[in-house]
Scaffold this motif. Structure first.
Motif, mmCIF file in Angstrom:
data_model
loop_
_atom_site.group_PDB
_atom_site.id
_atom_site.type_symbol
_atom_site.label_atom_id
_atom_site.label_comp_id
_atom_site.label_asym_id
_atom_site.label_seq_id
_atom_site.Cartn_x
_atom_site.Cartn_y
_atom_site.Cartn_z
ATOM 1 N N LYS A 13 2.705 4.658 13.306
ATOM 2 C CA LYS A 13 2.633 5.131 11.919
ATOM 3 C C LYS A 13 2.532 6.641 11.808
ATOM 4 O O LYS A 13 2.649 7.214 10.743
ATOM 5 N N ARG A 14 2.274 7.307 12.933
ATOM 6 C CA ARG A 14 2.136 8.772 12.951
ATOM 7 C C ARG A 14 1.017 9.236 12.023
ATOM 8 O O ARG A 14 1.119 10.315 11.419
ATOM 9 N N ALA A 15 -0.026 8.410 11.915
ATOM 10 C CA ALA A 15 -1.129 8.729 10.995
ATOM 11 C C ALA A 15 -1.792 10.058 11.371
ATOM 12 O O ALA A 15 -2.101 10.876 10.495
ATOM 13 N N ARG A 16 -2.004 10.277 12.680
ATOM 14 C CA ARG A 16 -2.696 11.500 13.098
ATOM 15 C C ARG A 16 -1.882 12.760 12.814
ATOM 16 O O ARG A 16 -2.408 13.699 12.199
ATOM 17 N N PRO A 17 -0.624 12.809 13.247
ATOM 18 C CA PRO A 17 0.142 14.031 12.921
ATOM 19 C C PRO A 17 0.268 14.276 11.420
ATOM 20 O O PRO A 17 0.227 15.435 10.984
ATOM 21 N N VAL A 18 0.408 13.204 10.642
ATOM 22 C CA VAL A 18 0.484 13.395 9.186
ATOM 23 C C VAL A 18 -0.817 14.009 8.682
ATOM 24 O O VAL A 18 -0.813 14.931 7.859
ATOM 25 N N LEU A 19 -1.944 13.511 9.199
ATOM 26 C CA LEU A 19 -3.247 14.058 8.797
ATOM 27 C C LEU A 19 -3.357 15.542 9.138
ATOM 28 O O LEU A 19 -3.914 16.335 8.365
ATOM 29 N N CYS A 20 -2.857 15.903 10.296
ATOM 30 C CA CYS A 20 -2.907 17.304 10.724
ATOM 31 C C CYS A 20 -2.111 18.182 9.756
ATOM 32 O O CYS A 20 -2.587 19.239 9.314
ATOM 33 N N ILE A 21 -0.924 17.722 9.408
ATOM 34 C CA ILE A 21 -0.066 18.477 8.481
ATOM 35 C C ILE A 21 -0.714 18.531 7.096
ATOM 36 O O ILE A 21 -0.759 19.588 6.454
ATOM 37 N N ALA A 22 -1.226 17.387 6.644
ATOM 38 C CA ALA A 22 -1.833 17.329 5.303
ATOM 39 C C ALA A 22 -3.043 18.267 5.209
ATOM 40 O O ALA A 22 -3.231 18.947 4.188
ATOM 41 N N ALA A 23 -3.860 18.320 6.264
ATOM 42 C CA ALA A 23 -5.028 19.200 6.261
ATOM 43 C C ALA A 23 -4.591 20.660 6.247
ATOM 44 O O ALA A 23 -5.188 21.497 5.552
ATOM 45 N N VAL A 49 0.844 -1.201 0.000
ATOM 46 C CA VAL A 49 0.000 0.000 0.000
ATOM 47 C C VAL A 49 0.869 1.237 0.000
ATOM 48 O O VAL A 49 0.653 2.184 -0.730
ATOM 49 N N LEU A 50 1.907 1.185 0.826
ATOM 50 C CA LEU A 50 2.777 2.342 0.960
ATOM 51 C C LEU A 50 3.506 2.682 -0.336
ATOM 52 O O LEU A 50 3.686 3.842 -0.660
ATOM 53 N N SER A 51 3.919 1.620 -1.065
ATOM 54 C CA SER A 51 4.736 1.884 -2.249
ATOM 55 C C SER A 51 3.898 2.171 -3.495
ATOM 56 O O SER A 51 4.413 2.549 -4.524
ATOM 57 N N GLY A 62 -7.597 13.908 -13.481
ATOM 58 C CA GLY A 62 -7.476 15.215 -14.114
ATOM 59 C C GLY A 62 -6.055 15.549 -14.529
ATOM 60 O O GLY A 62 -5.758 16.659 -14.933
ATOM 61 N N HIS A 63 -5.165 14.618 -14.396
ATOM 62 C CA HIS A 63 -3.769 14.864 -14.785
ATOM 63 C C HIS A 63 -3.294 13.647 -15.576
ATOM 64 O O HIS A 63 -2.398 12.941 -15.168
ATOM 65 N N GLU A 64 -3.930 13.424 -16.741
ATOM 66 C CA GLU A 64 -3.655 12.165 -17.436
ATOM 67 C C GLU A 64 -2.852 12.339 -18.711
ATOM 68 O O GLU A 64 -2.822 11.473 -19.569
ATOM 69 N N HIS A 65 -2.203 13.513 -18.848
ATOM 70 C CA HIS A 65 -1.405 13.756 -20.048
ATOM 71 C C HIS A 65 0.070 13.443 -19.795
ATOM 72 O O HIS A 65 0.417 12.787 -18.814
ATOM 73 N N GLU A 66 0.937 13.956 -20.714
ATOM 74 C CA GLU A 66 2.370 13.632 -20.659
ATOM 75 C C GLU A 66 2.987 13.762 -19.263
ATOM 76 O O GLU A 66 3.661 12.876 -18.772
ATOM 77 N N SER A 67 2.723 14.932 -18.640
ATOM 78 C CA SER A 67 3.380 15.205 -17.356
ATOM 79 C C SER A 67 2.574 14.645 -16.179
ATOM 80 O O SER A 67 2.602 15.206 -15.099
ATOM 81 N N LYS A 68 1.865 13.552 -16.459
ATOM 82 C CA LYS A 68 1.001 12.965 -15.437
ATOM 83 C C LYS A 68 1.701 12.851 -14.065
ATOM 84 O O LYS A 68 2.644 12.051 -13.913
ATOM 85 N N PRO A 69 1.282 13.668 -13.120
ATOM 86 C CA PRO A 69 1.953 13.595 -11.826
ATOM 87 C C PRO A 69 1.449 12.405 -11.025
ATOM 88 O O PRO A 69 0.285 12.026 -11.127
ATOM 89 N N THR A 70 2.334 11.792 -10.294
ATOM 90 C CA THR A 70 1.923 10.702 -9.418
ATOM 91 C C THR A 70 2.308 11.078 -8.001
ATOM 92 O O THR A 70 3.193 11.913 -7.789
ATOM 93 N N PHE A 71 1.609 10.471 -7.083
ATOM 94 C CA PHE A 71 1.878 10.766 -5.687
ATOM 95 C C PHE A 71 2.475 9.532 -5.032
ATOM 96 O O PHE A 71 1.860 8.470 -4.994
ATOM 97 N N ASN A 72 3.700 9.655 -4.566
ATOM 98 C CA ASN A 72 4.376 8.527 -3.928
ATOM 99 C C ASN A 72 4.083 8.557 -2.427
ATOM 100 O O ASN A 72 4.705 9.301 -1.665
ATOM 101 N N PHE A 73 3.114 7.734 -2.032
ATOM 102 C CA PHE A 73 2.640 7.748 -0.653
ATOM 103 C C PHE A 73 3.730 7.305 0.327
ATOM 104 O O PHE A 73 3.906 7.900 1.391
ATOM 105 N N GLU A 74 4.476 6.268 -0.086
ATOM 106 C CA GLU A 74 5.512 5.750 0.819
ATOM 107 C C GLU A 74 6.534 6.841 1.137
ATOM 108 O O GLU A 74 6.865 7.100 2.303
ATOM 109 N N SER A 75 7.003 7.483 0.075
ATOM 110 C CA SER A 75 7.999 8.542 0.251
ATOM 111 C C SER A 75 7.429 9.684 1.095
ATOM 112 O O SER A 75 8.103 10.234 1.974
ATOM 113 N N TYR A 76 6.160 10.037 0.819
ATOM 114 C CA TYR A 76 5.503 11.111 1.570
ATOM 115 C C TYR A 76 5.448 10.766 3.057
ATOM 116 O O TYR A 76 5.819 11.576 3.920
ATOM 117 N N MET A 77 4.986 9.546 3.360
ATOM 118 C CA MET A 77 4.834 9.142 4.764
ATOM 119 C C MET A 77 6.190 9.072 5.480
ATOM 120 O O MET A 77 6.310 9.488 6.634
#
Lengths: 321, 321
Positions: B67-77, B6-8, B15-30
């Motif tokens: 996992k620090r899920a709560r603090p990450v949520l606080c920062i993300a919000a 899940v993490l990786s 809405g970003h499905e063209h050449e520069s399609k950005p992806t979000f790396n959850f593992e790296s973010y967490m």
């Protein structure tokens, strides 16, 4: 001297010795403040019926009486620096909530194992240990919720934030909780293992820190200067320590009925106390010294406005339960 | 699906499905966020040596991983509504302190009596019950001390006061503590005595309230509008409930080694859980529904900026420990 005698004693204020000599009626002052405080505490947790066990448990301990010494101190400090009772009231209630939390947790079987508090069964005897732990937690959280309501009264929010910081510090690992852990760690150690310095560390944290936080928060919200806040902190440190020395003395000299809690617990728990370390007479002398230092800390304040604080120090010094 | 999978997983944003399609790396973010959070938590309680038992006990539980899920949520919000990680960090740490407090108290013999937490002996097994109670108290107090430090970062103090109020409410008799008491009161009752409504009350308070407080505090400090805060609250209520449903499922399907805590406790304690009330399959369906509702709550936000929240919801839905 009985508690009632101390309460009814009219205190003559220095510098007002002519015809219209004002006196301060401590009993009337305390009764009036306690009524306001109890009303505010009652309104702070509206009761939503018996199915709401945590509210019932919070109210059981919070509204069980007690002298309300801390909230009165908070209000008195606020008024002394130019604030009002209304401005101090949310903080005063917050401090009583924190104090009540510390009593509930302190009475737990894993702590002091005390079955009586303020003349009634302790929280865990009525609601069970788990609910008692959570009731304390909820009261501590409510304190920080409740104190924020002062921001609707025109108090600058920077002062509110400052007050919250000071209050929180007086409860945690630099205050009350640190003193309680040091107290527990000293149990079973002999008088030769624990000196006055360690005993003072315990009580400066376990008892004086919340007194100090109490007056500082009152003075901050009332708009006191840094110098005024510092003087009041010194005052509170002394009466906080005084409170504990008197508590230690009462524990070995009074019955459970007189105290409204189990007496002699310190002896049973083999805790180091002032009477054990320096004897009853020296403990009483120390108490008088602390009272004098507390009163000296108030020099420079208007003596009429400071009358409640002088009287509270005397009351703490001479209380009988 | 394993936690690592899940993490990786790279999440492609709508809405970003063209050449520069950005992806979000959850593992790296967490991983990146957890490093920052752990550093901030470490700095929040400087260790002054082994004679300072309460600080040692606070650090033992607070820095034990997780996992620090709560603090990450606080920062993300906070970041989602235009704030920064720095602005959210004191609140994020405060929330982890509160969460840790609740774990320490929850593990006590008079509560869940759990000897293992995050793969290590619980606080009371290492420091004793009394110190564990006080360590929780001190962490709760420190949370409210620590969150005030955001006021030195140019955040308007009215926002800080608002955030403190919301955070405190999420912990006390309208939040976490209320849910825990309701949970305890339901022990030993049969499935027929407790319906879905009561189970949902328990988890909305015991788990979702702090999640809701977490994102609300992040959004308030980041300067979010009332509408944004309300959307994020809805999101958090759903993932909070989701977290608990998944927790209930894991408790009956995983071993202690996999969970890093004692498994099957809910069965032993005869607690009502979602699997008991609706079976494992229906519980899994319910989890998916909650995940979808959580993600729907984020409609209207910029999908790139909201990527961490989408990913966290998915992670909570599919976590394996």
């Amino acid at each position: 001297m009985s508690c009632a005698m101390v309460l009814s004693k009219e205190i003559t204020l220095k510098g007002h010795e002519h015809e219209s000599k004002p006196t301060f009626n401590f009993e009337s002052y305390m009764v009036q403040k306690a009524i306001s405080i109890n009303q505010a505490l009652d309104a702070a947790i509206p009761f939503k019926g018996h199915h709401n066990k945590i509210q019932e448990a919070m109210r059981y301990s919070l509204l069980a009486g007690g002298k309300r010494a801390r909230p009165v101190l908070c209000i008195a400090a606020c008024e002394l620096v130019g604030g009002t009772e209304s401005i101090a009231m949310p903080a005063a209630c917050a401090i009583e909530m924190i104090h009540t939390m510390s009593l509930i947790h302190d009475d737990l079987p894993c702590m002091d194992n005390d079955d009586l508090r303020r003349g009634r069964p302790s929280s865990h005897k009525v609601f069970g240990e788990a609910v008692a732990v959570l009731t304390g937690d909820a009261l501590l959280a409510l304190a920080f919720d409740h104190i924020t309501s002062v921001s609707t009264m025109g108090v600058p929010p920077t002062r509110v934030v400052h007050a919250i910081k000071v209050l929180a510090k007086s409860v945690g690992h630099e205050g009350l909780a640190a003193g309680q852990v040091a107290d527990i760690s000293s149990e079973g150690l002999s008088v030769s293992d624990i000196g006055l310095e360690q005993l003072e560390f315990i009580h400066l944290h376990k008892t004086a820190a919340l007194f100090e936080g109490t007056v500082a928060v009152g003075a901050i919200l009332g708009g006191g200067s840094n110098e005024e806040i510092e003087k009041l902190r010194r005052f509170a440190r002394n009466i906080g320590l005084l409170f504990q020395v008197v508590d230690d003395i009462l524990d070995v000299t009074k019955s459970a009925q007189e105290l409204g809690k189990t007496a002699g617990k310190d002896l049973v728990a083999d805790k180091i106390t002032y009477p054990k370390l320096m004897g009853i007479d020296k403990s009483r002398e120390f108490a008088e010294k602390l009272n004098k230092e507390a009163q000296d800390s108030l020099s420079g304040f208007d003596s009429v406005k400071a009358a409640p604080l002088f009287a509270i120090a005397n009351y703490i010094a001479h209380r009988q339960n």
